[in-house]
Design a protein around this motif. Structure first.
Motif, mmCIF file in Angstrom:
data_model
loop_
_atom_site.group_PDB
_atom_site.id
_atom_site.type_symbol
_atom_site.label_atom_id
_atom_site.label_comp_id
_atom_site.label_asym_id
_atom_site.label_seq_id
_atom_site.Cartn_x
_atom_site.Cartn_y
_atom_site.Cartn_z
ATOM 1 N N HIS A 88 6.311 16.315 -2.959
ATOM 2 C CA HIS A 88 7.172 15.796 -1.905
ATOM 3 C C HIS A 88 7.340 14.280 -1.981
ATOM 4 O O HIS A 88 8.391 13.733 -1.704
ATOM 5 C CB HIS A 88 6.574 16.185 -0.550
ATOM 6 C CG HIS A 88 7.582 16.364 0.521
ATOM 7 N ND1 HIS A 88 7.556 17.420 1.382
ATOM 8 C CD2 HIS A 88 8.640 15.635 0.861
ATOM 9 C CE1 HIS A 88 8.566 17.334 2.204
ATOM 10 N NE2 HIS A 88 9.235 16.249 1.916
ATOM 11 N N VAL A 89 6.280 13.577 -2.363
ATOM 12 C CA VAL A 89 6.363 12.120 -2.359
ATOM 13 C C VAL A 89 6.748 11.550 -3.714
ATOM 14 O O VAL A 89 7.040 10.361 -3.822
ATOM 15 C CB VAL A 89 5.042 11.473 -1.891
ATOM 16 C CG1 VAL A 89 4.774 11.762 -0.446
ATOM 17 C CG2 VAL A 89 3.882 11.861 -2.746
ATOM 18 N N ASN B 70 1.872 14.250 -4.983
ATOM 19 C CA ASN B 70 2.394 15.605 -4.754
ATOM 20 C C ASN B 70 3.915 15.639 -4.881
ATOM 21 O O ASN B 70 4.570 14.610 -4.996
ATOM 22 C CB ASN B 70 1.851 16.213 -3.453
ATOM 23 C CG ASN B 70 2.586 15.778 -2.216
ATOM 24 O OD1 ASN B 70 3.592 15.079 -2.279
ATOM 25 N ND2 ASN B 70 2.091 16.191 -1.074
ATOM 26 N N TYR C 188 -1.335 23.761 -6.020
ATOM 27 C CA TYR C 188 0.029 24.060 -6.473
ATOM 28 C C TYR C 188 1.000 22.948 -6.180
ATOM 29 O O TYR C 188 2.101 22.926 -6.678
ATOM 30 C CB TYR C 188 0.521 25.366 -5.829
ATOM 31 C CG TYR C 188 0.392 25.406 -4.330
ATOM 32 C CD1 TYR C 188 1.326 24.797 -3.524
ATOM 33 C CD2 TYR C 188 -0.689 26.039 -3.723
ATOM 34 C CE1 TYR C 188 1.200 24.817 -2.146
ATOM 35 C CE2 TYR C 188 -0.822 26.066 -2.358
ATOM 36 C CZ TYR C 188 0.128 25.452 -1.574
ATOM 37 O OH TYR C 188 0.001 25.465 -0.208
ATOM 38 N N ASN C 189 0.610 22.006 -5.342
ATOM 39 C CA ASN C 189 1.578 21.019 -4.880
ATOM 40 C C ASN C 189 1.430 19.660 -5.557
ATOM 41 O O ASN C 189 2.227 18.776 -5.321
ATOM 42 C CB ASN C 189 1.465 20.864 -3.360
ATOM 43 C CG ASN C 189 2.746 20.410 -2.733
ATOM 44 O OD1 ASN C 189 3.817 20.685 -3.265
ATOM 45 N ND2 ASN C 189 2.646 19.700 -1.638
ATOM 46 N N ARG D 93 10.030 9.651 -3.930
ATOM 47 C CA ARG D 93 9.938 8.423 -3.142
ATOM 48 C C ARG D 93 9.127 7.367 -3.878
ATOM 49 O O ARG D 93 9.400 6.179 -3.806
ATOM 50 C CB ARG D 93 9.282 8.712 -1.796
ATOM 51 C CG ARG D 93 10.202 9.433 -0.868
ATOM 52 C CD ARG D 93 9.427 10.186 0.163
ATOM 53 N NE ARG D 93 10.016 11.505 0.376
ATOM 54 C CZ ARG D 93 11.034 11.728 1.171
ATOM 55 N NH1 ARG D 93 11.567 10.763 1.853
ATOM 56 N NH2 ARG D 93 11.530 12.939 1.306
ATOM 57 N N HIS E 13 0.821 -1.200 0.000
ATOM 58 C CA HIS E 13 0.000 0.000 0.000
ATOM 59 C C HIS E 13 0.861 1.258 0.000
ATOM 60 O O HIS E 13 1.752 1.401 0.827
ATOM 61 C CB HIS E 13 -0.924 -0.039 1.229
ATOM 62 C CG HIS E 13 -1.567 1.244 1.506
ATOM 63 N ND1 HIS E 13 -1.692 1.747 2.776
ATOM 64 C CD2 HIS E 13 -2.115 2.149 0.675
ATOM 65 C CE1 HIS E 13 -2.288 2.912 2.702
ATOM 66 N NE2 HIS E 13 -2.554 3.178 1.453
ATOM 67 N N VAL E 14 0.629 2.132 -0.978
ATOM 68 C CA VAL E 14 1.404 3.363 -1.107
ATOM 69 C C VAL E 14 0.457 4.548 -0.942
ATOM 70 O O VAL E 14 -0.516 4.664 -1.670
ATOM 71 C CB VAL E 14 2.059 3.472 -2.499
ATOM 72 C CG1 VAL E 14 3.135 4.527 -2.481
ATOM 73 C CG2 VAL E 14 2.601 2.149 -2.959
ATOM 74 N N ALA E 15 0.732 5.411 0.010
ATOM 75 C CA ALA E 15 -0.107 6.591 0.218
ATOM 76 C C ALA E 15 0.594 7.806 -0.361
ATOM 77 O O ALA E 15 1.592 8.266 0.177
ATOM 78 C CB ALA E 15 -0.375 6.795 1.709
ATOM 79 N N LEU E 16 0.093 8.309 -1.503
ATOM 80 C CA LEU E 16 0.695 9.481 -2.125
ATOM 81 C C LEU E 16 -0.191 10.692 -1.836
ATOM 82 O O LEU E 16 -0.986 11.105 -2.663
ATOM 83 C CB LEU E 16 0.836 9.271 -3.632
ATOM 84 C CG LEU E 16 1.664 8.063 -4.053
ATOM 85 C CD1 LEU E 16 1.686 7.950 -5.557
ATOM 86 C CD2 LEU E 16 3.077 8.160 -3.533
ATOM 87 N N SER E 17 -0.044 11.241 -0.673
ATOM 88 C CA SER E 17 -0.853 12.364 -0.180
ATOM 89 C C SER E 17 -2.347 12.175 -0.398
ATOM 90 O O SER E 17 -2.986 12.954 -1.073
ATOM 91 C CB SER E 17 -0.377 13.705 -0.745
ATOM 92 O OG SER E 17 -0.661 13.856 -2.088
ATOM 93 N N PRO E 18 -2.912 11.121 0.162
ATOM 94 C CA PRO E 18 -4.367 10.954 0.151
ATOM 95 C C PRO E 18 -4.953 11.634 1.383
ATOM 96 O O PRO E 18 -4.235 12.275 2.134
ATOM 97 C CB PRO E 18 -4.524 9.446 0.261
ATOM 98 C CG PRO E 18 -3.386 9.040 1.123
ATOM 99 C CD PRO E 18 -2.272 10.022 0.890
#
Lengths: 409, 143
Positions: free
Chosen positions: B65-66, B63, B100-101, B69, B16-21
């Motif tokens: 930041h991730v 986003n 914007y992110n 990664r 499981h990968v959480a990309l800014s949820p």
């Protein structure tokens, strides 16, 4: 002794926002902790100013999936404060019901995760099993398991059907019964006592000093709750009490959350009984220029929203402060002096939605060499419980309850 | 059908990968493991490392930041793998389109890393656990 850094996160694959903790350890003892937040930044405050007042409720709902009613709740209170409108009574009761249902499922979720961390997967499965009926109620009343979209400036978006209440009463009774079973099994277990009592103590002074909120501060014996301090919705019209516990350790936090579930269930039942008839929406026609603030008690603590409007169709400025933002820095007081195997539990205890330890790794500061993977760290925590189980003898109270349920079945 | 693809169809292990949820899809993914749905009886198992995974369950709009990664993580995953976009954010970024992110929807990001990636979507906000099980079954049938 040589100091070592243990980085936790930022990416933990199980759930929740990514945070990054840097533990500085001497041997197995944590001597300092540093943290970084902001990995899940989506620019909600800025997005909200691009949407209309009405659309923004959906944006703030998606700040957090578990607090998905508390954020819109605080936001609509802020907008109502700005335009000075009075919310109809029926809408107030409906809002209370949805907010409390959210608190119940959030606390059950936390109890499950805390059990998972200390290697009691039975508690994990129980917590989540008894959470499902609550989600069923939410689905029946609002149309979705999460993200209910019930809040609206001036009222609620859809009405509840009074005919459903008999069924909800029955389901809430089941929730209370299963929670009482959980309270009996979890709070009386000697292994869990040894694992959680005196661990991660947040003193009264520190709790006030760090400005912690919600169950975290109530577990330190301070009855701080927005629902009584500044009543909104129908909370001042129903009979319930603020749960506090002395001690400030992980056990106290668990006890506060478990007992709050029962209080919340009581509020839901009373709100359904006292539900008045009438309109559900104040129909706001125009928005004056000005500022408004709103705060609501989320499962984790106080959510604070501030909006400023210039008389136009959308907010000029929207500021949000979530409870975890205040609770996370308290790790500096609670984690220091404990072993690594306890840190996962202590950080989980304030419910920052910290859940995954698989991404942890122990790195030697001097060589940057990987010494220990996250898996092994989790094993470390589980082993501590196993050893205690042996010490206290088997079967434990949790195991006995499992056997009882199985024999009844 | 190649041997690796045949093997992928049986007991897929997921990471499981959480990309800014907003965490909601993530909780519903965890919900799959608990007694009501219990996907482990089908051999679907949540694993702790992308190196063990046959499928990635990705939630949220990506986003800035991730993103680095996630690229690293996708490269670590054993191929062939299926990427599941769980929820409307991964599918179309919904209301975070104008933020914007955020850098782009999931398929755009994944195709840039690996043009031959297999991507499946489960829409919903959040998708119900039943829908996720159906999505995984349907995607595996097409292999």
């Amino acid at each position: 002794m040589k100091k070592t850094i243990v980085p936790l996160g930022p990416f933990h694959p199980l759930l929740e926002e990514a945070e990054y903790f840097k533990l500085i350890v001497e041997g197995e003892k944590v001597v300092d902790i540093d943290m970084r937040v902001g990995y899940m930044h989506r620019g909600i405050e800025e997005l909200s100013t691009q949407k209309t007042w009405d659309q923004s409720t959906f944006v703030v709902e998606r700040i957090c999936g578990i607090c998905s009613t508390s954020h819109p709740m605080a936001y609509v209170l802020a907008v109502e404060d700005l335009c000075g409108c009075e919310v109809p009574d029926r809408a107030k009761y409906i809002r209370s019901i949805i907010c409390e249902l959210e608190r119940i499922h959030s606390h059950l979720l936390w109890v499950g995760l805390a059990g998972h961390f200390i290697g009691y997967d039975t508690v994990f499965m129980w917590g989540w099993k008894y959470r499902e009926p609550v989600l069923d109620i939410c689905e029946k009343l609002t149309g979705n398991r999460n993200h209910y979209a019930m809040m609206k400036p001036g009222g609620v978006r859809r009405d509840l059907n009074n005919d459903d209440f008999a069924w909800v009463h029955k389901e809430m009774d089941k929730v209370i019964k299963s929670t009482e079973m959980l309270v009996g099994a979890v709070l009386d277990d000697p292994v869990l006592h040894a694992r959680t009592k005196g661990i991660g103590v947040l003193s009264k002074k520190d709790a006030i000093g760090y400005g912690t909120l919600g169950p975290t501060v109530r577990a330190s014996g301070i009855p701080d709750d927005i629902r009584t301090d500044d009543p909104y919705n129908a909370y001042d019209r129903v009979d319930w009490k603020v749960i506090t516990w002395e001690g400030g350790d992980v056990f106290a936090k668990a006890a506060v959350r478990l007992l709050e579930i029962i209080e919340s269930a009581k509020i839901v039942k009373q709100c359904m009984d006292d539900m008045p008839d009438g309109p559900i929406d104040a129909n706001i026609k125009n928005m004056p220029p000005g500022e408004g603030i709103g705060h609501a008690e989320a499962p984790r603590g106080e959510v604070f929203h501030y909006v400023r409007g210039d008389g136009g169709n959308s907010a000029v400025r929207h500021k949000v402060r979530a409870p975890s933002f205040m609770n996370i820095p308290s790790f500096k007081a609670t984690c220091v002096g404990h072993t690594i195997s306890d840190v996962a539990l202590i950080t989980a205890a304030v419910d920052p939605c910290y859940c995954c330890t698989e991404r942890m790794a122990v790195v030697e500061r001097a060589t940057d060499k990987l010494v220990m993977s996250g898996r092994e760290l989790e094993e470390c925590s589980r082993k501590a419980t196993e050893n205690l189980k042996k010490e206290y003898g088997s079967p434990t109270k949790v195991e006995k309850t499992v056997q009882k349920i199985l024999s009844d079945f | 059908m190649s041997l690796t693809r045949w093997a992928l169809k049986k007991s897929p292990w997921v990471y499981h990968v959480a990309l800014s949820p907003c965490n909601n899809c993530d909780i519903e993914i965890l919900d799959l493991l608990t007694p009501r749905f219990d996907v482990e009886r089908f051999g679907i198992k949540l694993v702790g490392s992308p190196r063990h995974a046959d499928a990635l369950l990705v939630s949220g709009s990506v986003n800035r930041h991730v993103l680095p990664r996630f690229i690293e993580l996708y490269k670590q995953t054993a191929k062939p793998c299926v990427v599941f976009g769980i929820g409307s954010c991964a599918l179309s970024m919904t209301m975070f389109r104008d933020s914007y992110n955020t850098v782009g929807p999931l398929d755009k990001v994944v195709k840039e890393i690996d043009p031959n990636a297999i991507i499946a979507y489960v829409p919903g906000c959040p998708p119900k656990p039943e829908a996720m099980i159906l999505g995984v079954v349907k995607a595996l049938q097409t292999l």
